[in-house]
Write an enzyme that holds these catalytic residues in place. Structure first.
Site, mmCIF file in Angstrom:
data_model
loop_
_atom_site.group_PDB
_atom_site.id
_atom_site.type_symbol
_atom_site.label_atom_id
_atom_site.label_comp_id
_atom_site.label_asym_id
_atom_site.label_seq_id
_atom_site.Cartn_x
_atom_site.Cartn_y
_atom_site.Cartn_z
ATOM 1 C CG HIS A 42 -2.094 -0.944 1.051
ATOM 2 N ND1 HIS A 42 -3.342 -0.553 0.624
ATOM 3 C CD2 HIS A 42 -2.163 -2.284 1.227
ATOM 4 C CE1 HIS A 42 -4.142 -1.604 0.559
ATOM 5 N NE2 HIS A 42 -3.445 -2.676 0.910
ATOM 6 C CG ASP A 44 0.265 1.498 -5.448
ATOM 7 O OD1 ASP A 44 -0.360 1.639 -4.381
ATOM 8 O OD2 ASP A 44 -0.177 0.814 -6.405
ATOM 9 N N GLY A 132 -5.529 -10.935 -5.532
ATOM 10 C CA GLY A 132 -4.339 -10.154 -5.203
ATOM 11 C C GLY A 132 -3.199 -10.367 -6.173
ATOM 12 C CB SER A 134 -2.341 -7.690 -10.917
ATOM 13 O OG SER A 134 -1.980 -6.780 -9.968
ATOM 14 C CG ASP A 180 -1.907 -3.796 -9.089
ATOM 15 O OD1 ASP A 180 -0.885 -3.922 -8.388
ATOM 16 O OD2 ASP A 180 -3.054 -3.830 -8.623
HETATM 17 C C1 GLA Z 1 -3.991 -3.225 -4.981
HETATM 18 C C2 GLA Z 1 -3.944 -1.926 -5.789
HETATM 19 C C3 GLA Z 1 -2.485 -1.451 -5.936
HETATM 20 C C4 GLA Z 1 -1.806 -1.387 -4.576
HETATM 21 C C5 GLA Z 1 -2.007 -2.674 -3.789
HETATM 22 C C6 GLA Z 1 -1.505 -2.584 -2.363
HETATM 23 O O1 GLA Z 1 -3.386 -4.258 -5.690
HETATM 24 O O2 GLA Z 1 -4.498 -2.141 -7.075
HETATM 25 O O3 GLA Z 1 -2.468 -0.222 -6.609
HETATM 26 O O4 GLA Z 1 -2.269 -0.267 -3.864
HETATM 27 O O5 GLA Z 1 -3.368 -3.038 -3.730
HETATM 28 O O6 GLA Z 1 -0.116 -2.543 -2.318
#
Ligand code: GLA
Length: 396
Positions: A42, A44, A132, A134, A180
Protein backbone atom coordinates in the site's frame (compact mmCIF):
# COMPACT_ATOMS: atom_id res chain seq x y z
CA UNK A 1 11.38 -15.55 -24.40
CA UNK A 2 10.04 -19.08 -24.60
CA UNK A 3 6.47 -19.27 -23.43
CA UNK A 4 5.45 -21.86 -20.87
CA UNK A 5 3.11 -24.69 -21.95
CA UNK A 6 0.40 -23.02 -19.82
CA UNK A 7 0.72 -19.72 -21.75
CA UNK A 8 0.75 -21.56 -25.09
CA UNK A 9 -2.36 -23.49 -24.08
CA UNK A 10 -4.11 -20.31 -22.98
CA UNK A 11 -3.28 -18.65 -26.29
CA UNK A 12 -4.63 -21.66 -28.20
CA UNK A 13 -7.89 -21.61 -26.24
CA UNK A 14 -8.47 -17.94 -26.87
CA UNK A 15 -7.58 -18.32 -30.56
CA UNK A 16 -9.99 -21.25 -30.98
CA UNK A 17 -12.80 -19.38 -29.18
CA UNK A 18 -12.24 -16.32 -31.35
CA UNK A 19 -12.35 -18.40 -34.48
CA UNK A 20 -15.60 -20.04 -33.40
CA UNK A 21 -17.23 -16.75 -32.42
CA UNK A 22 -15.99 -14.52 -35.23
CA UNK A 23 -15.09 -17.00 -37.95
CA UNK A 24 -11.46 -15.81 -38.20
CA UNK A 25 -8.89 -18.50 -37.42
CA UNK A 26 -5.92 -16.11 -37.25
CA UNK A 27 -6.54 -13.25 -34.84
CA UNK A 28 -3.55 -11.54 -33.21
CA UNK A 29 -2.96 -12.91 -29.71
CA UNK A 30 -1.28 -10.99 -26.88
CA UNK A 31 -0.45 -12.07 -23.34
CA UNK A 32 -0.01 -9.84 -20.25
CA UNK A 33 1.15 -11.17 -16.87
CA UNK A 34 -0.16 -10.84 -13.32
CA UNK A 35 2.19 -10.03 -10.45
CA UNK A 36 2.96 -10.54 -6.81
CA UNK A 37 4.45 -7.70 -4.77
CA UNK A 38 7.55 -8.73 -2.81
CA UNK A 39 7.37 -5.76 -0.46
CA UNK A 40 5.99 -2.21 -0.42
CA UNK A 41 2.45 -2.80 0.82
CA UNK A 42 0.00 0.00 0.00
CA UNK A 43 2.76 2.44 -0.85
CA UNK A 44 1.99 3.15 -4.50
CA UNK A 45 -0.86 5.62 -3.94
CA UNK A 46 1.27 7.38 -1.29
CA UNK A 47 4.09 7.92 -3.81
CA UNK A 48 6.35 5.25 -2.32
CA UNK A 49 8.57 2.49 -3.71
CA UNK A 50 7.23 -0.97 -4.50
CA UNK A 51 8.91 -4.18 -5.65
CA UNK A 52 6.59 -6.37 -7.74
CA UNK A 53 7.56 -9.44 -9.76
CA UNK A 54 5.54 -10.59 -12.77
CA UNK A 55 4.38 -14.19 -12.78
CA UNK A 56 4.05 -16.69 -15.61
CA UNK A 57 0.27 -16.62 -15.31
CA UNK A 58 -1.83 -13.89 -16.85
CA UNK A 59 -4.42 -12.98 -19.46
CA UNK A 60 -4.55 -13.58 -23.22
CA UNK A 61 -6.54 -11.51 -25.69
CA UNK A 62 -7.33 -12.60 -29.26
CA UNK A 63 -8.11 -9.51 -31.31
CA UNK A 64 -9.05 -8.38 -34.81
CA UNK A 65 -9.48 -4.75 -35.79
CA UNK A 66 -12.76 -3.67 -37.40
CA UNK A 67 -13.41 -1.06 -40.04
CA UNK A 68 -16.34 0.44 -38.08
CA UNK A 69 -16.73 1.70 -34.49
CA UNK A 70 -18.25 -1.49 -33.09
CA UNK A 71 -16.62 -3.28 -30.16
CA UNK A 72 -17.58 -6.90 -29.48
CA UNK A 73 -16.05 -8.49 -26.38
CA UNK A 74 -16.31 -12.00 -24.96
CA UNK A 75 -14.48 -13.98 -22.27
CA UNK A 76 -13.94 -17.67 -21.63
CA UNK A 77 -14.08 -16.97 -17.89
CA UNK A 78 -17.15 -14.71 -17.64
CA UNK A 79 -20.68 -15.12 -18.99
CA UNK A 80 -21.35 -11.51 -20.06
CA UNK A 81 -20.79 -10.41 -23.67
CA UNK A 82 -20.63 -6.81 -24.78
CA UNK A 83 -21.51 -5.46 -28.22
CA UNK A 84 -21.60 -1.68 -28.54
CA UNK A 85 -20.67 1.29 -30.65
CA UNK A 86 -17.62 3.18 -29.33
CA UNK A 87 -19.47 6.48 -29.73
CA UNK A 88 -22.05 5.32 -27.16
CA UNK A 89 -19.37 4.79 -24.50
CA UNK A 90 -19.65 7.26 -21.58
CA UNK A 91 -16.77 8.57 -19.46
CA UNK A 92 -17.19 5.91 -16.78
CA UNK A 93 -18.35 2.33 -16.49
CA UNK A 94 -21.91 1.17 -16.67
CA UNK A 95 -23.05 -1.84 -14.57
CA UNK A 96 -23.98 -3.64 -17.81
CA UNK A 97 -20.32 -3.62 -18.85
CA UNK A 98 -19.45 -6.11 -16.07
CA UNK A 99 -15.85 -7.41 -16.51
CA UNK A 100 -15.66 -5.69 -19.93
CA UNK A 101 -15.33 -2.33 -18.11
CA UNK A 102 -11.55 -2.99 -18.12
CA UNK A 103 -11.02 -3.28 -21.89
CA UNK A 104 -13.69 -0.63 -22.52
CA UNK A 105 -11.90 1.70 -20.10
CA UNK A 106 -8.66 1.21 -22.04
CA UNK A 107 -10.47 1.94 -25.34
CA UNK A 108 -12.00 5.03 -23.80
CA UNK A 109 -8.64 6.30 -22.53
CA UNK A 110 -6.99 5.72 -25.92
CA UNK A 111 -9.82 7.93 -27.23
CA UNK A 112 -8.81 9.95 -30.23
CA UNK A 113 -5.90 7.65 -30.97
CA UNK A 114 -8.33 4.86 -31.83
CA UNK A 115 -10.41 7.27 -33.87
CA UNK A 116 -13.25 5.56 -35.65
CA UNK A 117 -11.89 2.07 -35.28
CA UNK A 118 -13.53 -0.69 -33.28
CA UNK A 119 -12.43 -4.29 -32.69
CA UNK A 120 -13.55 -7.80 -31.83
CA UNK A 121 -11.80 -9.50 -28.93
CA UNK A 122 -11.96 -12.63 -26.78
CA UNK A 123 -10.18 -12.94 -23.42
CA UNK A 124 -9.09 -15.83 -21.21
CA UNK A 125 -6.90 -15.94 -18.12
CA UNK A 126 -5.16 -18.48 -15.91
CA UNK A 127 -4.58 -16.25 -12.86
CA UNK A 128 -6.70 -16.86 -9.79
CA UNK A 129 -9.24 -14.04 -10.12
CA UNK A 130 -9.62 -11.27 -7.52
CA UNK A 131 -6.94 -12.90 -5.37
CA UNK A 132 -4.34 -10.15 -5.20
CA UNK A 133 -2.40 -11.15 -8.34
CA UNK A 134 -3.68 -8.33 -10.54
CA UNK A 135 -6.00 -10.11 -12.93
CA UNK A 136 -7.74 -6.82 -13.75
CA UNK A 137 -4.47 -5.01 -14.56
CA UNK A 138 -3.49 -7.97 -16.78
CA UNK A 139 -6.76 -7.56 -18.76
CA UNK A 140 -6.09 -3.83 -19.19
CA UNK A 141 -2.46 -4.28 -20.17
CA UNK A 142 -3.22 -7.10 -22.64
CA UNK A 143 -5.87 -4.87 -24.24
CA UNK A 144 -3.61 -1.81 -24.43
CA UNK A 145 -0.63 -3.68 -25.93
CA UNK A 146 -2.86 -5.51 -28.43
CA UNK A 147 -4.60 -2.30 -29.57
CA UNK A 148 -1.24 -0.53 -29.78
CA UNK A 149 -0.06 -3.32 -32.07
CA UNK A 150 -3.04 -3.87 -34.37
CA UNK A 151 -3.70 -0.15 -34.86
CA UNK A 152 0.03 0.73 -34.97
CA UNK A 153 -0.32 3.45 -32.35
CA UNK A 154 3.40 3.47 -31.55
CA UNK A 155 2.99 4.08 -27.80
CA UNK A 156 5.87 2.95 -25.54
CA UNK A 157 5.18 0.52 -22.63
CA UNK A 158 5.29 3.23 -19.96
CA UNK A 159 2.67 5.29 -21.82
CA UNK A 160 0.47 2.21 -22.20
CA UNK A 161 0.77 1.55 -18.45
CA UNK A 162 -0.45 5.10 -17.78
CA UNK A 163 -3.42 4.58 -20.14
CA UNK A 164 -4.30 1.41 -18.20
CA UNK A 165 -4.01 3.17 -14.86
CA UNK A 166 -6.29 5.96 -16.10
CA UNK A 167 -8.78 3.28 -17.26
CA UNK A 168 -8.82 1.76 -13.77
CA UNK A 169 -9.07 5.00 -11.78
CA UNK A 170 -11.22 7.15 -14.08
CA UNK A 171 -13.36 4.69 -16.05
CA UNK A 172 -13.68 1.73 -13.65
CA UNK A 173 -13.48 3.99 -10.58
CA UNK A 174 -11.00 2.20 -8.27
CA UNK A 175 -8.62 4.63 -6.50
CA UNK A 176 -5.59 2.35 -6.85
CA UNK A 177 -1.98 3.41 -7.34
CA UNK A 178 0.14 2.67 -10.42
CA UNK A 179 1.83 -0.54 -9.26
CA UNK A 180 -0.28 -3.23 -10.92
CA UNK A 181 -0.46 -1.72 -14.41
CA UNK A 182 3.25 -0.80 -14.39
CA UNK A 183 4.28 -4.21 -13.05
CA UNK A 184 2.38 -6.00 -15.81
CA UNK A 185 3.47 -3.61 -18.57
CA UNK A 186 7.17 -3.43 -17.61
CA UNK A 187 7.81 -6.93 -16.21
CA UNK A 188 11.08 -8.58 -17.23
CA UNK A 189 11.87 -12.29 -16.87
CA UNK A 190 14.13 -13.08 -13.91
CA UNK A 191 13.75 -9.56 -12.47
CA UNK A 192 11.73 -7.65 -9.91
CA UNK A 193 10.58 -4.14 -10.81
CA UNK A 194 11.65 -1.40 -8.40
CA UNK A 195 9.02 1.23 -9.14
CA UNK A 196 9.33 4.71 -7.62
CA UNK A 197 5.68 5.73 -7.62
CA UNK A 198 6.46 9.38 -6.78
CA UNK A 199 7.65 9.97 -10.36
CA UNK A 200 6.78 6.64 -12.02
CA UNK A 201 10.46 5.90 -12.73
CA UNK A 202 11.71 2.34 -12.45
CA UNK A 203 14.67 -0.02 -12.39
CA UNK A 204 14.80 -3.77 -12.96
CA UNK A 205 16.49 -5.68 -10.14
CA UNK A 206 17.81 -9.15 -11.00
CA UNK A 207 16.51 -11.96 -8.82
CA UNK A 208 19.59 -14.02 -8.01
CA UNK A 209 18.87 -17.60 -8.99
CA UNK A 210 19.40 -20.41 -6.56
CA UNK A 211 18.95 -18.70 -3.20
CA UNK A 212 15.18 -18.87 -2.82
CA UNK A 213 11.86 -19.56 -4.51
CA UNK A 214 8.59 -17.72 -4.06
CA UNK A 215 5.65 -19.86 -3.00
CA UNK A 216 2.22 -18.33 -3.69
CA UNK A 217 -0.38 -19.39 -1.11
CA UNK A 218 -4.01 -18.69 -2.03
CA UNK A 219 -6.32 -18.52 1.01
CA UNK A 220 -9.33 -18.58 -1.39
CA UNK A 221 -10.91 -16.00 0.88
CA UNK A 222 -12.97 -13.61 -1.24
CA UNK A 223 -12.05 -9.98 -0.70
CA UNK A 224 -15.53 -8.80 0.20
CA UNK A 225 -15.72 -5.12 1.17
CA UNK A 226 -12.08 -4.78 0.15
CA UNK A 227 -12.80 -1.84 -2.14
CA UNK A 228 -14.53 0.11 0.66
CA UNK A 229 -11.65 -0.54 3.07
CA UNK A 230 -9.13 0.21 0.30
CA UNK A 231 -10.66 3.61 -0.48
CA UNK A 232 -10.79 4.35 3.25
CA UNK A 233 -6.99 3.79 3.47
CA UNK A 234 -6.48 6.13 0.51
CA UNK A 235 -8.54 8.83 2.30
CA UNK A 236 -6.66 8.33 5.57
CA UNK A 237 -3.32 8.76 3.80
CA UNK A 238 -4.59 12.00 2.24
CA UNK A 239 -5.67 13.30 5.64
CA UNK A 240 -2.29 12.38 7.16
CA UNK A 241 -0.47 14.07 4.27
CA UNK A 242 -2.29 17.33 5.07
CA UNK A 243 -1.07 17.18 8.68
CA UNK A 244 2.53 16.38 7.71
CA UNK A 245 2.60 19.18 5.15
CA UNK A 246 1.37 21.62 7.76
CA UNK A 247 3.71 20.46 10.53
CA UNK A 248 6.88 19.44 8.67
CA UNK A 249 6.76 21.27 5.35
CA UNK A 250 5.57 20.50 1.83
CA UNK A 251 6.44 17.23 0.14
CA UNK A 252 4.58 15.85 -2.85
CA UNK A 253 3.75 12.48 -1.30
CA UNK A 254 3.23 10.89 2.10
CA UNK A 255 5.89 8.24 1.49
CA UNK A 256 8.51 10.97 1.01
CA UNK A 257 8.39 11.82 4.73
CA UNK A 258 10.81 9.90 6.94
CA UNK A 259 10.54 7.93 10.16
CA UNK A 260 12.16 10.93 11.92
CA UNK A 261 9.52 13.33 10.49
CA UNK A 262 6.83 10.98 11.73
CA UNK A 263 8.34 10.79 15.23
CA UNK A 264 8.40 14.57 15.41
CA UNK A 265 4.71 15.03 14.63
CA UNK A 266 3.15 11.81 15.78
CA UNK A 267 1.27 13.45 18.70
CA UNK A 268 -0.46 15.78 16.27
CA UNK A 269 -1.93 12.87 14.32
CA UNK A 270 -5.03 11.08 15.53
CA UNK A 271 -4.26 7.54 16.73
CA UNK A 272 -5.53 5.81 13.58
CA UNK A 273 -3.47 8.11 11.34
CA UNK A 274 -0.40 7.50 13.52
CA UNK A 275 -0.66 3.81 12.70
CA UNK A 276 -1.17 4.41 8.98
CA UNK A 277 1.80 6.80 8.70
CA UNK A 278 4.05 4.53 10.77
CA UNK A 279 3.35 1.77 8.26
CA UNK A 280 4.07 3.99 5.26
CA UNK A 281 7.38 5.46 6.48
CA UNK A 282 8.69 2.17 7.88
CA UNK A 283 7.62 0.19 4.79
CA UNK A 284 9.78 2.51 2.68
CA UNK A 285 12.79 1.40 4.75
CA UNK A 286 11.83 -2.25 4.25
CA UNK A 287 11.71 -1.79 0.46
CA UNK A 288 15.24 -0.35 0.56
CA UNK A 289 16.39 -3.26 2.74
CA UNK A 290 14.73 -5.76 0.39
CA UNK A 291 16.40 -4.26 -2.70
CA UNK A 292 19.80 -4.47 -0.96
CA UNK A 293 19.06 -8.08 0.03
CA UNK A 294 17.98 -9.01 -3.52
CA UNK A 295 21.07 -7.39 -4.98
CA UNK A 296 23.41 -9.28 -2.67
CA UNK A 297 21.39 -12.51 -2.90
CA UNK A 298 20.68 -12.51 0.85
CA UNK A 299 17.49 -14.58 1.25
CA UNK A 300 17.56 -14.33 5.06
CA UNK A 301 17.50 -10.51 5.01
CA UNK A 302 14.83 -10.50 2.29
CA UNK A 303 12.71 -12.90 4.34
CA UNK A 304 13.05 -10.66 7.41
CA UNK A 305 11.79 -7.68 5.36
CA UNK A 306 8.77 -9.75 4.28
CA UNK A 307 7.95 -10.78 7.85
CA UNK A 308 8.18 -7.21 9.13
CA UNK A 309 6.11 -5.96 6.22
CA UNK A 310 3.34 -8.43 7.04
CA UNK A 311 3.34 -7.44 10.70
CA UNK A 312 3.13 -3.75 9.86
CA UNK A 313 0.41 -4.30 7.21
CA UNK A 314 -1.58 -6.34 9.73
CA UNK A 315 -1.14 -4.26 12.91
CA UNK A 316 -0.67 -0.70 11.66
CA UNK A 317 -2.31 -0.65 8.24
CA UNK A 318 -4.95 -3.25 9.22
CA UNK A 319 -5.32 -4.87 5.80
CA UNK A 320 -4.77 -8.48 6.85
CA UNK A 321 -7.35 -11.01 8.04
CA UNK A 322 -7.33 -14.29 10.02
CA UNK A 323 -6.76 -16.38 6.90
CA UNK A 324 -3.70 -14.37 5.79
CA UNK A 325 -2.29 -14.28 9.35
CA UNK A 326 -2.74 -18.03 9.85
CA UNK A 327 -1.25 -19.03 6.50
CA UNK A 328 1.80 -16.76 6.89
CA UNK A 329 2.34 -17.84 10.54
CA UNK A 330 2.15 -21.49 9.50
CA UNK A 331 4.69 -20.84 6.74
CA UNK A 332 7.06 -19.05 9.13
CA UNK A 333 6.93 -22.06 11.44
CA UNK A 334 8.63 -24.16 8.71
CA UNK A 335 12.46 -24.23 8.84
CA UNK A 336 12.57 -24.00 5.01
CA UNK A 337 10.85 -20.57 5.02
CA UNK A 338 12.82 -17.28 5.10
CA UNK A 339 9.77 -15.05 5.47
CA UNK A 340 6.13 -14.58 4.44
CA UNK A 341 3.63 -11.81 3.85
CA UNK A 342 0.29 -10.97 2.29
CA UNK A 343 0.54 -9.66 -1.27
CA UNK A 344 -1.72 -7.28 -3.18
CA UNK A 345 -4.35 -5.26 -1.34
CA UNK A 346 -4.86 -7.83 1.45
CA UNK A 347 -8.22 -8.53 3.14
CA UNK A 348 -8.10 -12.05 1.63
CA UNK A 349 -6.60 -13.48 -1.53
CA UNK A 350 -2.97 -14.57 -1.71
CA UNK A 351 0.13 -14.50 0.47
CA UNK A 352 3.71 -15.32 -0.53
CA UNK A 353 6.44 -17.22 1.28
CA UNK A 354 10.13 -17.11 0.46
CA UNK A 355 11.33 -20.71 0.62
CA UNK A 356 14.53 -22.72 0.18
CA UNK A 357 14.75 -23.96 -3.42
CA UNK A 358 13.11 -27.36 -3.85
CA UNK A 359 11.35 -27.31 -0.48
CA UNK A 360 7.79 -26.60 -1.67
CA UNK A 361 6.39 -29.96 -0.57
CA UNK A 362 7.97 -29.70 2.87
CA UNK A 363 6.18 -26.36 3.29
CA UNK A 364 2.80 -26.92 1.63
CA UNK A 365 2.10 -30.13 3.55
CA UNK A 366 2.17 -28.63 7.09
CA UNK A 367 0.81 -25.22 6.02
CA UNK A 368 -2.09 -26.92 4.18
CA UNK A 369 -2.86 -29.02 7.26
CA UNK A 370 -2.91 -26.04 9.65
CA UNK A 371 -5.10 -24.04 7.27
CA UNK A 372 -7.57 -26.88 6.64
CA UNK A 373 -7.89 -27.61 10.36
CA UNK A 374 -8.66 -24.00 11.10
CA UNK A 375 -10.87 -22.96 8.16
CA UNK A 376 -12.01 -26.21 6.51
CA UNK A 377 -10.67 -24.91 3.18
CA UNK A 378 -7.93 -26.34 0.97
CA UNK A 379 -5.57 -23.45 0.13
CA UNK A 380 -3.98 -23.22 -3.33
CA UNK A 381 -0.18 -23.43 -3.66
CA UNK A 382 2.10 -22.72 -6.60
CA UNK A 383 5.80 -22.04 -6.91
CA UNK A 384 6.15 -18.78 -8.76
CA UNK A 385 8.28 -18.56 -11.86
CA UNK A 386 9.18 -14.95 -12.53
CA UNK A 387 7.64 -14.35 -15.96
CA UNK A 388 8.31 -11.68 -18.58
CA UNK A 389 6.22 -8.70 -19.69
CA UNK A 390 3.44 -8.41 -22.28
CA UNK A 391 4.11 -10.11 -25.60
CA UNK A 392 2.44 -11.39 -28.76
CA UNK A 393 2.00 -15.17 -28.90
CA UNK A 394 2.37 -16.61 -32.39
CA UNK A 395 0.13 -19.47 -33.53
CA UNK A 396 1.78 -22.86 -32.85
C1 GLA B 1 -3.99 -3.22 -4.98
C2 GLA B 1 -3.94 -1.93 -5.79
C3 GLA B 1 -2.48 -1.45 -5.94
C4 GLA B 1 -1.81 -1.39 -4.58
C5 GLA B 1 -2.01 -2.67 -3.79
C6 GLA B 1 -1.51 -2.58 -2.36
O1 GLA B 1 -3.39 -4.26 -5.69
O2 GLA B 1 -4.50 -2.14 -7.07
O3 GLA B 1 -2.47 -0.22 -6.61
O4 GLA B 1 -2.27 -0.27 -3.86
O5 GLA B 1 -3.37 -3.04 -3.73
O6 GLA B 1 -0.12 -2.54 -2.32
Amino acid sequence: MNDSPATEALAERVRAAFSQLHGDPRPEVWFAPGRVNLVGAHLDYSGGDVLPVTVELGVCIAIRPRADRRVRLGSLDQPERVDLDLSSLGASKDPAHAWAAYPLGVSHMLGERLGDRGFDAVFAGNLPMASGMSSSAAIEVATAFALNDVFELGLPPRELALVCHAAETRFVGVQCGIMDQFASALGRAGHALLLHCADASHEHVAIHGGGFQILVMDTKKPRTLASVAFNERVQQCRAALDVLRREVGWRDHLALYTVADFERVRDRLEPILQKRVRHVVSEMQRVAAAVAALTSGDAVALGAALDQSHRSAALDYEVSCDELDVITDAARACPEVFGARLTGAGFGGCAIALIRPGSANAVTEPVGRVFRDRFGVEPGFSVLRAGGGPRPIAAG
